[in-house]
Design a protein around this motif. Structure first.
Motif, PDB file in Angstrom:
ATOM      1  N   VAL A  70      29.534  88.463  34.524  1.00  0.00           N
ATOM      2  CA  VAL A  70      29.472  88.421  35.993  1.00  0.00           C
ATOM      3  C   VAL A  70      29.984  89.758  36.523  1.00  0.00           C
ATOM      4  CG1 VAL A  70      30.333  87.274  38.071  1.00  0.00           C
ATOM      5  CG2 VAL A  70      29.838  85.931  36.028  1.00  0.00           C
ATOM      6  N   GLN A  72      31.697  92.330  38.870  1.00  0.00           N
ATOM      7  CA  GLN A  72      32.770  92.166  39.861  1.00  0.00           C
ATOM      8  C   GLN A  72      33.172  93.530  40.400  1.00  0.00           C
ATOM      9  OE1 GLN A  72      37.266  91.053  39.307  1.00  0.00           O
ATOM     10  NE2 GLN A  72      36.144  89.116  39.267  1.00  0.00           N
ATOM     11  N   ALA A  74      35.323  94.654  44.142  1.00  0.00           N
ATOM     12  CA  ALA A  74      36.691  94.484  44.651  1.00  0.00           C
ATOM     13  C   ALA A  74      37.103  93.015  44.669  1.00  0.00           C
ATOM     14  CB  ALA A  74      36.799  95.077  46.041  1.00  0.00           C
ATOM     15  N   SER A  76      36.369  90.645  46.681  1.00  0.00           N
ATOM     16  CA  SER A  76      36.739  90.160  48.023  1.00  0.00           C
ATOM     17  C   SER A  76      35.691  89.197  48.573  1.00  0.00           C
ATOM     18  CB  SER A  76      36.902  91.343  48.983  1.00  0.00           C
ATOM     19  OG  SER A  76      35.636  91.930  49.255  1.00  0.00           O
ATOM     20  N   GLY A 135      37.358  92.807  57.456  1.00  0.00           N
ATOM     21  CA  GLY A 135      38.795  92.635  57.254  1.00  0.00           C
ATOM     22  C   GLY A 135      39.206  92.868  55.804  1.00  0.00           C
ATOM     23  N   SER A 136      38.257  93.224  54.920  1.00  0.00           N
ATOM     24  CA  SER A 136      38.546  93.461  53.503  1.00  0.00           C
ATOM     25  C   SER A 136      38.200  94.913  53.181  1.00  0.00           C
ATOM     26  CB  SER A 136      37.677  92.521  52.657  1.00  0.00           C
ATOM     27  OG  SER A 136      36.316  92.672  53.024  1.00  0.00           O
ATOM     28  N   PRO A 138      35.779  96.149  50.486  1.00  0.00           N
ATOM     29  CA  PRO A 138      34.878  95.909  49.359  1.00  0.00           C
ATOM     30  C   PRO A 138      34.506  97.189  48.623  1.00  0.00           C
ATOM     31  CG  PRO A 138      33.743  95.604  51.476  1.00  0.00           C
ATOM     32  CD  PRO A 138      35.174  95.900  51.793  1.00  0.00           C
ATOM     33  N   SER A 139      34.012  97.041  47.402  1.00  0.00           N
ATOM     34  CA  SER A 139      33.542  98.189  46.629  1.00  0.00           C
ATOM     35  C   SER A 139      32.147  98.587  47.112  1.00  0.00           C
ATOM     36  CB  SER A 139      33.473  97.820  45.146  1.00  0.00           C
ATOM     37  OG  SER A 139      32.479  96.818  44.950  1.00  0.00           O
ATOM     38  N   GLY A 142      29.709  96.284  45.494  1.00  0.00           N
ATOM     39  CA  GLY A 142      29.793  94.942  46.075  1.00  0.00           C
ATOM     40  C   GLY A 142      29.141  94.886  47.451  1.00  0.00           C
ATOM     41  N   THR A 146      26.073  92.380  48.185  1.00  0.00           N
ATOM     42  CA  THR A 146      26.194  91.266  49.140  1.00  0.00           C
ATOM     43  C   THR A 146      25.577  91.608  50.493  1.00  0.00           C
ATOM     44  OG1 THR A 146      28.369  92.074  49.797  1.00  0.00           O
ATOM     45  CG2 THR A 146      28.336  90.329  48.147  1.00  0.00           C
ATOM     46  N   VAL A 206      23.176  95.727  37.445  1.00  0.00           N
ATOM     47  CA  VAL A 206      24.449  96.239  37.952  1.00  0.00           C
ATOM     48  C   VAL A 206      24.175  97.556  38.677  1.00  0.00           C
ATOM     49  CG1 VAL A 206      26.734  97.095  37.313  1.00  0.00           C
ATOM     50  CG2 VAL A 206      25.749  95.131  36.101  1.00  0.00           C
ATOM     51  N   GLU A 332      42.737  81.530  56.854  1.00  0.00           N
ATOM     52  CA  GLU A 332      42.780  81.638  55.385  1.00  0.00           C
ATOM     53  C   GLU A 332      43.949  80.855  54.802  1.00  0.00           C
ATOM     54  OE1 GLU A 332      42.791  85.529  53.389  1.00  0.00           O
ATOM     55  OE2 GLU A 332      41.135  86.034  54.719  1.00  0.00           O
ATOM     56  N   HIS A 374      30.191  86.490  65.608  1.00  0.00           N
ATOM     57  CA  HIS A 374      29.675  87.851  65.813  1.00  0.00           C
ATOM     58  C   HIS A 374      28.456  87.655  66.738  1.00  0.00           C
ATOM     59  CE1 HIS A 374      32.172  89.127  62.461  1.00  0.00           C
ATOM     60  NE2 HIS A 374      31.449  88.505  61.568  1.00  0.00           N
ATOM     61  N   GLU A 419      26.225  86.407  56.134  1.00  0.00           N
ATOM     62  CA  GLU A 419      26.659  87.714  55.642  1.00  0.00           C
ATOM     63  C   GLU A 419      27.455  87.650  54.337  1.00  0.00           C
ATOM     64  OE1 GLU A 419      28.917  89.415  58.862  1.00  0.00           O
ATOM     65  OE2 GLU A 419      30.600  88.070  58.561  1.00  0.00           O
TER      66      GLU A 419
HETATM   67  C1  LIG Z   1      39.531  89.016  55.009  1.00  0.00           C
HETATM   68  C2  LIG Z   1      38.069  89.166  54.669  1.00  0.00           C
HETATM   69  C3  LIG Z   1      37.177  89.468  55.674  1.00  0.00           C
HETATM   70  C4  LIG Z   1      35.810  89.603  55.374  1.00  0.00           C
HETATM   71  N1  LIG Z   1      34.950  89.905  56.388  1.00  0.00           N
HETATM   72  C5  LIG Z   1      33.649  90.046  56.112  1.00  0.00           C
HETATM   73  C6  LIG Z   1      32.731  90.359  57.157  1.00  0.00           C
HETATM   74  O1  LIG Z   1      33.099  90.467  58.334  1.00  0.00           O
HETATM   75  N2  LIG Z   1      31.434  90.530  56.835  1.00  0.00           N
HETATM   76  C7  LIG Z   1      30.983  90.415  55.546  1.00  0.00           C
HETATM   77  O2  LIG Z   1      29.795  90.604  55.306  1.00  0.00           O
HETATM   78  N3  LIG Z   1      31.832  90.096  54.533  1.00  0.00           N
HETATM   79  C8  LIG Z   1      33.134  89.908  54.788  1.00  0.00           C
HETATM   80  N4  LIG Z   1      33.986  89.574  53.777  1.00  0.00           N
HETATM   81  C9  LIG Z   1      33.443  89.309  52.426  1.00  0.00           C
HETATM   82  C10 LIG Z   1      33.461  90.455  51.385  1.00  0.00           C
HETATM   83  O3  LIG Z   1      34.401  91.446  51.683  1.00  0.00           O
HETATM   84  C11 LIG Z   1      32.059  90.982  51.168  1.00  0.00           C
HETATM   85  O4  LIG Z   1      31.219  89.979  50.651  1.00  0.00           O
HETATM   86  C12 LIG Z   1      32.024  92.213  50.226  1.00  0.00           C
HETATM   87  O5  LIG Z   1      30.826  92.875  50.487  1.00  0.00           O
HETATM   88  C13 LIG Z   1      32.108  91.941  48.729  1.00  0.00           C
HETATM   89  O6  LIG Z   1      32.317  93.176  48.041  1.00  0.00           O
HETATM   90  P1  LIG Z   1      33.210  93.233  46.712  1.00  0.00           P
HETATM   91  O7  LIG Z   1      33.241  94.603  46.186  1.00  0.00           O
HETATM   92  O8  LIG Z   1      34.528  92.579  46.949  1.00  0.00           O
HETATM   93  O9  LIG Z   1      32.306  92.336  45.777  1.00  0.00           O
HETATM   94  P2  LIG Z   1      32.724  91.165  44.801  1.00  0.00           P
HETATM   95  O10 LIG Z   1      33.383  90.076  45.564  1.00  0.00           O
HETATM   96  O11 LIG Z   1      33.452  91.715  43.653  1.00  0.00           O
HETATM   97  O12 LIG Z   1      31.267  90.678  44.357  1.00  0.00           O
HETATM   98  C14 LIG Z   1      30.392  90.100  45.267  1.00  0.00           C
HETATM   99  C15 LIG Z   1      29.021  89.888  44.610  1.00  0.00           C
HETATM  100  O13 LIG Z   1      28.433  91.135  44.287  1.00  0.00           O
HETATM  101  C16 LIG Z   1      28.247  91.244  42.864  1.00  0.00           C
HETATM  102  N5  LIG Z   1      28.563  92.633  42.541  1.00  0.00           N
HETATM  103  C17 LIG Z   1      29.711  93.312  42.819  1.00  0.00           C
HETATM  104  N6  LIG Z   1      29.570  94.588  42.446  1.00  0.00           N
HETATM  105  C18 LIG Z   1      28.347  94.718  41.909  1.00  0.00           C
HETATM  106  C19 LIG Z   1      27.617  95.807  41.364  1.00  0.00           C
HETATM  107  N7  LIG Z   1      28.114  97.038  41.280  1.00  0.00           N
HETATM  108  N8  LIG Z   1      26.357  95.568  40.916  1.00  0.00           N
HETATM  109  C20 LIG Z   1      25.804  94.340  40.982  1.00  0.00           C
HETATM  110  N9  LIG Z   1      26.444  93.283  41.498  1.00  0.00           N
HETATM  111  C21 LIG Z   1      27.695  93.480  41.965  1.00  0.00           C
HETATM  112  C22 LIG Z   1      29.149  90.208  42.250  1.00  0.00           C
HETATM  113  O14 LIG Z   1      28.649  89.741  41.010  1.00  0.00           O
HETATM  114  C23 LIG Z   1      29.077  89.128  43.303  1.00  0.00           C
HETATM  115  O15 LIG Z   1      27.871  88.423  43.164  1.00  0.00           O
HETATM  116  C24 LIG Z   1      35.359  89.425  54.041  1.00  0.00           C
HETATM  117  C25 LIG Z   1      36.266  89.115  53.031  1.00  0.00           C
HETATM  118  C26 LIG Z   1      37.613  88.980  53.337  1.00  0.00           C
HETATM  119  C27 LIG Z   1      38.557  88.647  52.226  1.00  0.00           C
END
Ligand SMILES: Cc1cc2nc3c(=O)[nH]c(=O)nc-3n(C[C@H](O)[C@H](O)[C@H](O)COP(=O)(O)OP(=O)(O)OC[C@H]3O[C@@H](n4cnc5c(N)ncnc54)[C@H](O)[C@@H]3O)c2cc1C
Length: 461
Positions: A70, A72, A74, A76, A135-136, A138-139, A142, A146, A206, A332, A374, A419
């Motif tokens: 899977v 991964q 950040a 988030s 609010g997060s 993300p990478s 990611g 997403t 990936v 949360e 939103h 989203e």
């Molecule tokens: C407090 C808070 C507020 C948030 N607010 C919002 C918001 O306003 N809007 C919004 O859209 N989201 C929001 N989010 C959700 C989150 O931050 C997003 O979904 C973010 O884009 C996920 O990125 P990540 O790097 O954490 O991915 P992860 O959580 O690590 O992964 C998410 C998905 O992407 C896949 N993935 C990750 N990296 C790769 C890669 N390099 N290649 C292929 N697949 C990959 C994973 O397998 C998984 O399916 C929020 C989260 C939190 C905790």
């Protein structure tokens, strides 16, 4: 699919990525097994490739050994999509080799492991940013996977609209790496293959590098909290859009239930918002010159003259956003709750939320919905505090989710995932609402890129 990984296969994996690239002890795995909102999983191992070639080698290994990984970033995400289910995690955190800014072209080519806060900190020196307000942090990978949206979507669009290109490694039998990275704004060569990897939860490959279109940092920002009668929530939005034009950067609606939570948990913040007892709206204007304050003030005066607002508090943008970000912080911590990430065509949003709230009051009179919308892009985050009897019964929770989704999707043409994307938490809704023809194409693509179904937490079939 093997549940346990044979020792010889794990040793081979270790040789591919070196000692820093493979984690196997319980204490090392723990931080990859937990995500926000109390989501958790269990990892067999974590592999951390350091560049695209290593990612391709790891995917080839997974294909040969039929071992699920899977991706991964950040971690988030809010739909459990990056959490392992006894499988391996492919963490992108060591993919950091590339950070190429083209100031004139206003583009960034970046490795998948950089996160949003780091990216924007570095870009600020050049007066640029990747305009995603969440609010997060993300990478980069990611965000692509997403298709992150956030509160600035009305001005800057979602991440999909910012992705100019990407590089992706796929787990096919040939170890393919797709180079779709050229940061071109115009490219009309037939199939836009990068779209397959955007918003598809790492099901096909990936993402190791991405090219983003950047935006100039605004020269000035101004924000206000408004008290708006429910029937005027959309009128104020369209009024401000017509007066502020593309400078309007956020329009966030907060329900009276959410405002009450704020007063209970963060009383020190309540002086920043009108004391109306009704709906509140956070509005932000971001201007290329120093005129944001004037633009916002004249917009608010006009809306007040038209009788659309009852009160307004103007203040520094970061102060006003602190109030908005405090609300998810409260929800949360609430347990048990059901959080739904909904969207409808913008013109339907008032009718949809009124319908959902009315139907919930009839069928679930003990649930008082908390809403964060939103509104500018038709999005509604609906947070439902659960009575204990429902919370304790998985089927009852699912019935409640489908009750709301049916109203949103079938009656108002909306979606169950605005989203946050697709993951184990909402895969049943994917199967229920995404048309069969679409799922068939998604499945055919899955068979092409990942014939042994070894990648991702959901198959998108
Ligand atoms: C407090 C808070 C507020 C948030 N607010 C919002 C918001 O306003 N809007 C919004 O859209 N989201 C929001 N989010 C959700 C989150 O931050 C997003 O979904 C973010 O884009 C996920 O990125 P990540 O790097 O954490 O991915 P992860 O959580 O690590 O992964 C998410 C998905 O992407 C896949 N993935 C990750 N990296 C790769 C890669 N390099 N290649 C292929 N697949 C990959 C994973 O397998 C998984 O399916 C929020 C989260 C939190 C905790």
């Amino acid at each position: 699919m093997e549940a346990l990984v044979p020792t010889a296969a794990l040793e081979e994996l270790g040789e591919l990525v070196g000692p820093a690239g493979l984690l196997t002890t319980a204490s090392d795995l723990a931080r990859y097994e937990h995500a926000p909102n109390r989501l958790s999983g269990r990892a067999a191992f974590v592999v951390r490739p350091a560049d695209t070639a290593e990612v391709a080698a790891v995917l080839d290994w997974a294909h040969r050994h039929r071992i699920r990984l899977v991706p991964q970033g950040a971690n988030s995400g809010l739909v459990a999509a990056a959490l392992p289910d006894g499988t391996g995690v492919l963490s992108t955190e060591r993919l950091r080799g590339r950070f190429d800014v083209d100031v004139t072209g206003r583009t960034l080519v970046v490795s998948a492991g950089w996160n949003l806060d780091e990216i924007n900190e570095r870009l600020a020196a050049d007066g640029l940013h990747l305009p995603v307000e969440v609010g997060s942090s993300p990478s980069a990978g990611g965000m692509v996977s997403t298709n992150t949206a956030g509160s600035h979507l009305i001005k800057y669009g979602d991440v999909r609209s910012r992705v100019l290109g990407l590089r992706a490694a796929v787990p096919d039998s040939a170890g393919t790496v797709l180079d779709l990275l050229r940061p071109l704004r115009k490219r009309n060569e037939g199939l836009d293959l990068k779209q397959v990897f955007i918003g598809t939860a790492g099901a096909y490959g990936v993402v190791t590098e991405a090219a983003f279109e950047l935006a100039p940092l605004p020269a000035s920002r101004a924000a206000a909290w408004l008290a708006v009668p429910e029937q005027h929530l959309l009128d104020v939005l369209t009024d401000l859009e017509s007066r502020c034009g593309p400078a309007l950067s956020a329009y966030e609606v907060v329900s009276p239930t959410a405002v009450r939570l704020l007063a209970d948990h963060f009383p020190q913040l309540t002086h920043r918002v009108p004391d109306s007892g009704g709906f509140l709206v956070l509005v932000e204007v971001a201007a290329a010159d120093d005129q944001a304050d004037d633009l916002l003030t004249s917009g608010l005066e006009a809306a007040t003259d038209r009788g659309l607002l009852t009160d307004a508090r103007v203040g520094p943008a970061h102060h006003m956003w602190e109030v908005r970000h405090a609300i998810p912080e409260i929800t949360e911590r609430m347990d048990p709750v059901l959080s739904l990430d909904l969207a409808v065509p913008r013109s339907c949003i008032a009718a949809c939320r009124a319908d959902v709230v009315a139907q919930l009051a009839l069928a679930y009179p003990h649930i008082e919905p908390i809403e964060l919308g939103h509104y500018g892009d038709g999005g509604i985050h609906l947070i439902l505090p659960l009575p204990e009897d429902i919370a304790a019964d998985r089927d009852a929770v699912n019935a409640l989710r489908m009750f709301v989704y049916d109203i949103v999707v079938h009656r108002h043409g909306g979606t169950f995932s605005a989203e946050h994307g697709i993951g184990p938490k909402n895969y049943d809704a994917y199967l229920r609402y995404v048309p069969e023809q679409v799922r068939m194409v998604a499945g055919a693509l899955k068979s092409h890129f990942d014939p042994r179904d070894v990648l991702g937490s959901v198959s998108l079939r």
